[in-house]
Write a protein that holds these residues in place. Structure first.
Motif, PDB file in Angstrom:
ATOM      1  N   PRO A   1      29.891  -0.452  44.287  1.00 45.50           N
ATOM      2  CA  PRO A   1      29.764  -1.913  44.346  1.00 45.50           C
ATOM      3  C   PRO A   1      28.758  -2.380  45.410  1.00 45.50           C
ATOM      4  O   PRO A   1      28.054  -3.369  45.208  1.00 45.50           O
ATOM      5  CB  PRO A   1      31.175  -2.396  44.661  1.00 45.50           C
ATOM      6  N   THR A   2      28.689  -1.657  46.514  1.00 43.63           N
ATOM      7  CA  THR A   2      27.695  -2.009  47.537  1.00 43.63           C
ATOM      8  C   THR A   2      26.283  -1.815  46.989  1.00 43.63           C
ATOM      9  O   THR A   2      25.400  -2.643  47.216  1.00 43.63           O
ATOM     10  CB  THR A   2      27.901  -1.172  48.814  1.00 43.63           C
ATOM     11  N   LEU A   3      26.075  -0.730  46.275  1.00 51.42           N
ATOM     12  CA  LEU A   3      24.770  -0.486  45.655  1.00 51.42           C
ATOM     13  C   LEU A   3      24.407  -1.657  44.746  1.00 51.42           C
ATOM     14  O   LEU A   3      23.297  -2.200  44.824  1.00 51.42           O
ATOM     15  CB  LEU A   3      24.792   0.831  44.872  1.00 51.42           C
ATOM     16  N   TYR A   4      25.357  -2.068  43.902  1.00 52.80           N
ATOM     17  CA  TYR A   4      25.078  -3.158  42.955  1.00 52.80           C
ATOM     18  C   TYR A   4      24.992  -4.526  43.635  1.00 52.80           C
ATOM     19  O   TYR A   4      24.451  -5.462  43.059  1.00 52.80           O
ATOM     20  CB  TYR A   4      26.094  -3.159  41.819  1.00 52.80           C
ATOM     21  N   ALA A   5      25.472  -4.628  44.853  1.00 53.21           N
ATOM     22  CA  ALA A   5      25.293  -5.877  45.608  1.00 53.21           C
ATOM     23  C   ALA A   5      23.842  -6.022  46.061  1.00 53.21           C
ATOM     24  O   ALA A   5      23.373  -7.133  46.293  1.00 53.21           O
ATOM     25  CB  ALA A   5      26.230  -5.906  46.818  1.00 53.21           C
ATOM     26  N   HIS A   6      23.136  -4.904  46.155  1.00 50.51           N
ATOM     27  CA  HIS A   6      21.748  -4.914  46.620  1.00 50.51           C
ATOM     28  C   HIS A   6      20.728  -4.752  45.494  1.00 50.51           C
ATOM     29  O   HIS A   6      19.593  -5.215  45.632  1.00 50.51           O
ATOM     30  CB  HIS A   6      21.534  -3.798  47.644  1.00 50.51           C
ATOM     31  N   PHE A   7      21.117  -4.074  44.424  1.00 52.08           N
ATOM     32  CA  PHE A   7      20.182  -3.768  43.340  1.00 52.08           C
ATOM     33  C   PHE A   7      20.856  -4.015  41.996  1.00 52.08           C
ATOM     34  O   PHE A   7      22.022  -3.678  41.818  1.00 52.08           O
ATOM     35  CB  PHE A   7      19.718  -2.306  43.430  1.00 52.08           C
ATOM     36  N   SER A   8      20.087  -4.533  41.049  1.00 52.49           N
ATOM     37  CA  SER A   8      20.660  -4.845  39.736  1.00 52.49           C
ATOM     38  C   SER A   8      20.960  -3.593  38.922  1.00 52.49           C
ATOM     39  O   SER A   8      21.766  -3.637  38.006  1.00 52.49           O
ATOM     40  CB  SER A   8      19.716  -5.758  38.955  1.00 52.49           C
ATOM     41  N   GLY A   9      20.307  -2.501  39.263  1.00 50.84           N
ATOM     42  CA  GLY A   9      20.546  -1.267  38.525  1.00 50.84           C
ATOM     43  C   GLY A   9      19.662  -0.142  39.026  1.00 50.84           C
ATOM     44  O   GLY A   9      18.926  -0.269  40.016  1.00 50.84           O
ATOM     45  N   LYS A  10      19.721   0.951  38.331  1.00 49.22           N
ATOM     46  CA  LYS A  10      19.025   2.177  38.701  1.00 49.22           C
ATOM     47  C   LYS A  10      17.516   1.978  38.756  1.00 49.22           C
ATOM     48  O   LYS A  10      16.852   2.437  39.693  1.00 49.22           O
ATOM     49  CB  LYS A  10      19.396   3.270  37.692  1.00 49.22           C
ATOM     50  N   SER A  11      16.948   1.296  37.774  1.00 52.35           N
ATOM     51  CA  SER A  11      15.494   1.114  37.741  1.00 52.35           C
ATOM     52  C   SER A  11      14.996   0.284  38.914  1.00 52.35           C
ATOM     53  O   SER A  11      13.973   0.608  39.524  1.00 52.35           O
ATOM     54  CB  SER A  11      15.054   0.472  36.427  1.00 52.35           C
ATOM     55  N   GLU A  12      15.706  -0.784  39.238  1.00 52.86           N
ATOM     56  CA  GLU A  12      15.291  -1.602  40.382  1.00 52.86           C
ATOM     57  C   GLU A  12      15.378  -0.796  41.679  1.00 52.86           C
ATOM     58  O   GLU A  12      14.486  -0.861  42.537  1.00 52.86           O
ATOM     59  CB  GLU A  12      16.136  -2.870  40.493  1.00 52.86           C
ATOM     60  N   LEU A  13      16.439  -0.032  41.837  1.00 46.09           N
ATOM     61  CA  LEU A  13      16.605   0.805  43.017  1.00 46.09           C
ATOM     62  C   LEU A  13      15.484   1.848  43.094  1.00 46.09           C
ATOM     63  O   LEU A  13      14.867   2.033  44.153  1.00 46.09           O
ATOM     64  CB  LEU A  13      17.970   1.493  42.992  1.00 46.09           C
ATOM     65  N   ALA A  14      15.205   2.507  41.992  1.00 44.33           N
ATOM     66  CA  ALA A  14      14.164   3.541  41.980  1.00 44.33           C
ATOM     67  C   ALA A  14      12.792   2.940  42.255  1.00 44.33           C
ATOM     68  O   ALA A  14      11.993   3.521  43.002  1.00 44.33           O
ATOM     69  CB  ALA A  14      14.167   4.277  40.642  1.00 44.33           C
ATOM     70  N   ALA A  15      12.495   1.789  41.680  1.00 45.52           N
ATOM     71  CA  ALA A  15      11.203   1.127  41.921  1.00 45.52           C
ATOM     72  C   ALA A  15      11.066   0.745  43.388  1.00 45.52           C
ATOM     73  O   ALA A  15       9.995   0.909  43.993  1.00 45.52           O
ATOM     74  CB  ALA A  15      11.056  -0.094  41.025  1.00 45.52           C
ATOM     75  N   THR A  16      12.141   0.254  43.971  1.00 48.08           N
ATOM     76  CA  THR A  16      12.123  -0.109  45.390  1.00 48.08           C
ATOM     77  C   THR A  16      11.915   1.134  46.246  1.00 48.08           C
ATOM     78  O   THR A  16      11.163   1.110  47.231  1.00 48.08           O
ATOM     79  CB  THR A  16      13.420  -0.838  45.777  1.00 48.08           C
ATOM     80  N   ALA A  17      12.566   2.227  45.874  1.00 48.91           N
ATOM     81  CA  ALA A  17      12.396   3.480  46.608  1.00 48.91           C
ATOM     82  C   ALA A  17      10.957   3.985  46.497  1.00 48.91           C
ATOM     83  O   ALA A  17      10.381   4.465  47.487  1.00 48.91           O
ATOM     84  CB  ALA A  17      13.378   4.532  46.094  1.00 48.91           C
ATOM     85  N   LEU A  18      10.359   3.861  45.321  1.00 49.97           N
ATOM     86  CA  LEU A  18       8.957   4.270  45.156  1.00 49.97           C
ATOM     87  C   LEU A  18       8.036   3.405  46.009  1.00 49.97           C
ATOM     88  O   LEU A  18       7.098   3.912  46.638  1.00 49.97           O
ATOM     89  CB  LEU A  18       8.540   4.195  43.686  1.00 49.97           C
ATOM     90  N   ARG A  19       8.294   2.114  46.040  1.00 48.20           N
ATOM     91  CA  ARG A  19       7.462   1.228  46.870  1.00 48.20           C
ATOM     92  C   ARG A  19       7.631   1.554  48.355  1.00 48.20           C
ATOM     93  O   ARG A  19       6.672   1.467  49.127  1.00 48.20           O
ATOM     94  CB  ARG A  19       7.791  -0.226  46.568  1.00 48.20           C
ATOM     95  N   HIS A  20       8.826   1.939  48.737  1.00 54.03           N
ATOM     96  CA  HIS A  20       9.059   2.366  50.122  1.00 54.03           C
ATOM     97  C   HIS A  20       8.247   3.623  50.414  1.00 54.03           C
ATOM     98  O   HIS A  20       7.587   3.731  51.460  1.00 54.03           O
ATOM     99  CB  HIS A  20      10.565   2.610  50.332  1.00 54.03           C
ATOM    100  N   ARG A  21       8.283   4.569  49.508  1.00 55.00           N
ATOM    101  CA  ARG A  21       7.516   5.813  49.669  1.00 55.00           C
ATOM    102  C   ARG A  21       6.032   5.494  49.764  1.00 55.00           C
ATOM    103  O   ARG A  21       5.308   6.055  50.587  1.00 55.00           O
ATOM    104  CB  ARG A  21       7.811   6.758  48.508  1.00 55.00           C
ATOM    105  N   HIS A  22       5.570   4.590  48.909  1.00 49.68           N
ATOM    106  CA  HIS A  22       4.163   4.184  48.941  1.00 49.68           C
ATOM    107  C   HIS A  22       3.804   3.581  50.299  1.00 49.68           C
ATOM    108  O   HIS A  22       2.765   3.912  50.875  1.00 49.68           O
ATOM    109  CB  HIS A  22       3.859   3.174  47.836  1.00 49.68           C
ATOM    110  N   GLY A  23       4.658   2.698  50.807  1.00 48.65           N
ATOM    111  CA  GLY A  23       4.380   2.057  52.087  1.00 48.65           C
ATOM    112  C   GLY A  23       4.225   3.063  53.211  1.00 48.65           C
ATOM    113  O   GLY A  23       3.309   2.954  54.039  1.00 48.65           O
TER     114      GLY A  23
END
Length: 190
Positions: free
Chosen positions: A41-63
């Motif tokens: 539930p904490t994960l879903y409080a921050h991200f709408s789903g797996k794809s949004e989380l993964a995209a955010t993680a990729l952008r973090h890696r890029h940064g």
């Protein structure tokens, strides 16, 4: 830092690690939540789903990679040396964080929907890298910077492919081969 922010950061860092090392398709959000030490539930409080989380993680890696590369290039005073310096940085990066090749290409191979947030993050990163290479080639005085940048990006992506196929032990040789090819390419483009 608030607990909410801390949980979000932990989720991003854990997702970056888990999806890169285990694969996007083979890894559910349960594994990311467990690795982050938070509830689903904490994960879903921050991200709408797996794809949004993964995209955010990729952008973090890029940064992180972009900042590291900027710092690396700042240490190269001659603009003519900067395009090849990218390959020296790439060798350094693969030693530390590249055991499975390029996280962006790996994600693109697993996510087929071009409108998925993951694919958008991949396109953003590759566009950024091509634009950076174009700028570096222009500053180095190459004849057609856009073309040379595209060719350099193909070499960089080729390194990632070699690492995926042959494993992390192939990274050093693949980067060296790509750097040699880049040097020939750039010598003919000036």
């Amino acid at each position: 830092m608030s607990p909410r922010r801390s949980a979000r950061n932990q989720l991003i860092e854990s997702a970056e690690d888990v999806f890169y090392n285990r694969g996007f398709g083979a890894t559910g959000v349960d594994a990311v939540a467990q690795e982050a030490g938070v509830s689903k539930p904490t994960l879903y409080a921050h991200f709408s789903g797996k794809s949004e989380l993964a995209a955010t993680a990729l952008r973090h890696r890029h940064g992180e990679a972009a900042a590291e590369l900027d710092e690396w290039l700042a240490g190269v005073s001659d603009p003519g040396d900067r395009p090849l310096a990218v390959f020296a940085w790439l060798a350094h990066r693969y030693e530390r964080k590249g055991g499975r090749g390029c996280a962006f290409l790996n994600a693109a191979a697993e996510v087929v929907d071009p409108e998925d947030p993951v694919r958008r993050a991949v396109r953003e990163e590759k566009r950024w890298l091509r634009e950076l290479l174009t700028t570096l080639c222009a500053q180095a005085g190459t004849a057609v910077p856009e073309l040379q940048a595209s060719q350099l990006l193909l070499l960089i992506d080729g390194v990632a492919g070699r690492v995926v196929v042959e494993g992390p032990q192939a990274a050093a040789r693949a980067v060296a081969d790509a750097a040699d090819a880049a040097a020939v390419l750039l010598a003919g483009a000036s």
